[in-house]
Design an enzyme around this catalytic site. Structure first.
Site, PDB file in Angstrom:
ATOM      1  N   SER A 142      45.615  12.423  21.881  1.00 44.82           N
ATOM      2  CA  SER A 142      44.964  13.698  21.588  1.00 44.82           C
ATOM      3  C   SER A 142      44.561  13.795  20.125  1.00 44.82           C
ATOM      4  O   SER A 142      45.275  13.329  19.241  1.00 44.82           O
ATOM      5  CB  SER A 142      45.894  14.865  21.909  1.00 44.82           C
ATOM      6  OG  SER A 142      45.893  15.107  23.292  1.00 44.82           O
ATOM      7  N   HIS A 201      45.631  21.813  19.919  1.00 40.21           N
ATOM      8  CA  HIS A 201      46.945  21.846  20.581  1.00 40.21           C
ATOM      9  C   HIS A 201      47.954  20.933  19.888  1.00 40.21           C
ATOM     10  O   HIS A 201      49.152  21.078  20.084  1.00 40.21           O
ATOM     11  CB  HIS A 201      46.815  21.543  22.073  1.00 40.21           C
ATOM     12  CG  HIS A 201      46.685  20.090  22.419  1.00 40.21           C
ATOM     13  ND1 HIS A 201      45.482  19.480  22.664  1.00 40.21           N
ATOM     14  CD2 HIS A 201      47.614  19.118  22.570  1.00 40.21           C
ATOM     15  CE1 HIS A 201      45.677  18.202  22.949  1.00 40.21           C
ATOM     16  NE2 HIS A 201      46.969  17.958  22.896  1.00 40.21           N
ATOM     17  N   ASP A 238      39.438  23.259  21.385  1.00 39.89           N
ATOM     18  CA  ASP A 238      40.670  22.571  20.985  1.00 39.89           C
ATOM     19  C   ASP A 238      40.476  21.792  19.675  1.00 39.89           C
ATOM     20  O   ASP A 238      40.534  20.568  19.653  1.00 39.89           O
ATOM     21  CB  ASP A 238      41.086  21.624  22.125  1.00 39.89           C
ATOM     22  CG  ASP A 238      42.502  21.103  21.961  1.00 39.89           C
ATOM     23  OD1 ASP A 238      43.225  21.612  21.095  1.00 39.89           O
ATOM     24  OD2 ASP A 238      42.866  20.174  22.714  1.00 39.89           O
TER      25      ASP A 238
HETATM   26  C1  4AZ Z   1      47.517  14.566  26.682  1.00 42.36           C
HETATM   27  O1  4AZ Z   1      48.519  14.866  27.314  1.00 42.36           O
HETATM   28  C2  4AZ Z   1      46.343  14.062  27.409  1.00 42.36           C
HETATM   29  N1  4AZ Z   1      43.333  11.526  30.455  1.00 42.36           N
HETATM   30  C3  4AZ Z   1      45.268  13.542  26.716  1.00 42.36           C
HETATM   31  C4  4AZ Z   1      44.187  13.046  27.422  1.00 42.36           C
HETATM   32  C5  4AZ Z   1      44.191  13.065  28.783  1.00 42.36           C
HETATM   33  C6  4AZ Z   1      45.242  13.584  29.482  1.00 42.36           C
HETATM   34  C7  4AZ Z   1      46.338  14.080  28.787  1.00 42.36           C
HETATM   35  C8  4AZ Z   1      42.997  12.511  29.514  1.00 42.36           C
HETATM   36  O2  4AZ Z   1      47.488  14.674  25.466  1.00 42.36           O
END
Ligand code: 4AZ
Length: 251
Positions: free
Chosen positions: A215, A76, A130
């Protein structure tokens, strides 16, 4: 695609409306962690682009080196750049995104996991399989990350440059935290069928979690990268652990 572009847009709009830069969306990231030197993870890259001007180094994700010119990141993070990979940059060895240290490499191509797809849970985008591989424009002189399944590990370690809480909008420091691995059942309870244990792993607690801008970064268990930060309902919310893309779903 929807996920990151919506996020990027929100971030840019928020930054613009407040007249502040650098600035990003109010969200948590590596909550409950502490600063770590980037030298501890020589294979850890910050994925960004100069077009994402609201963050230092244009950073919006993490990724792990799997070969001198290959970086594994979350699908993503990069799906919207598939046709324009050259606008992406990967920066290694930078403790703080506002520093000049480390090295930055341009991206040559983006290859998505062939089964990558998006569904939704509440207002969160759920990313399945992902994962994506970036080919770098040159080889870097850095070790590949050790990869391996989490197995029966009860805890893991996460690392990222994201925010530490909703009240800390300006964090740009690499931080890491130890997180519990509560098991598939905990994420099933939280997310129902949105959580697919065949390609996802569940980690975190209200004490320590990953969040936006983490992420694509690593979840390390038994000294090996087992999964990458993927999604979750908020960050550090009781009953809602973070969800990670398992590397054993690599094609
Ligand atoms: C994000 O928005 C995201 N708490 C990454 C990890 C988590 C929530 C959102 C996990 O990239």
């Amino acid at each position: 695609m929807v996920k990151l572009s919506r996020r990027l847009l929100c971030t840019v709009l928020l930054g613009a409306s407040l007249g502040l830069a650098p600035l990003a969306t109010p969200a948590n990231a590596v909550t409950g962690g502490s600063p770590v030197p980037a030298a501890r993870y020589r294979w850890l890259g910050a994925v960004g682009s100069p077009i994402f001007f609201v963050r230092p180094a244009g950073q919006f994700c993490g990724g792990v080196l799997t070969a001198p010119d290959r970086l594994l990141t979350a699908g993503h993070c990069v799906s919207m750049f598939r046709t324009v990979p050259g606008v992406l940059r990967v920066t290694f060895g930078r403790d703080d995104l506002t520093d000049r240290g480390g090295e930055t490499v341009t991206v040559k191509s983006v290859r998505m996991h062939p089964k990558y797809r998006e569904t939704s849970f509440k207002d969160e985008t759920v990313s399945h399989h992902d994962l994506a591989v970036l080919t770098l424009a040159r080889r870097v002189n850095r070790p590949a990350a050790p990869l391996g399944a989490a197995g029966a590990a009860r805890t893991g370690e996460i690392a990222g440059w994201g925010f530490t809480s909703e009240n800390d909008l300006f964090n740009t420091r690499l931080r890491a935290a130890r997180v519990p691995l509560p098991g598939d059942a905990a994420c099933r309870r939280a997310y129902g069928d949105s959580f697919d244990p065949s390609d996802m792993l569940c980690a975190g607690s209200p004490k320590a979690d990953s969040c936006q801008f983490d992420s694509g970064g690593p979840l390390i268990a038994n000294g090996r990268v087992a999964a990458l930060v993927s999604w979750g309902y908020g960050c550090g919310k009781p009953g809602y652990p973070g969800v990670y893309a398992k590397l054993d779903s690599l094609p």
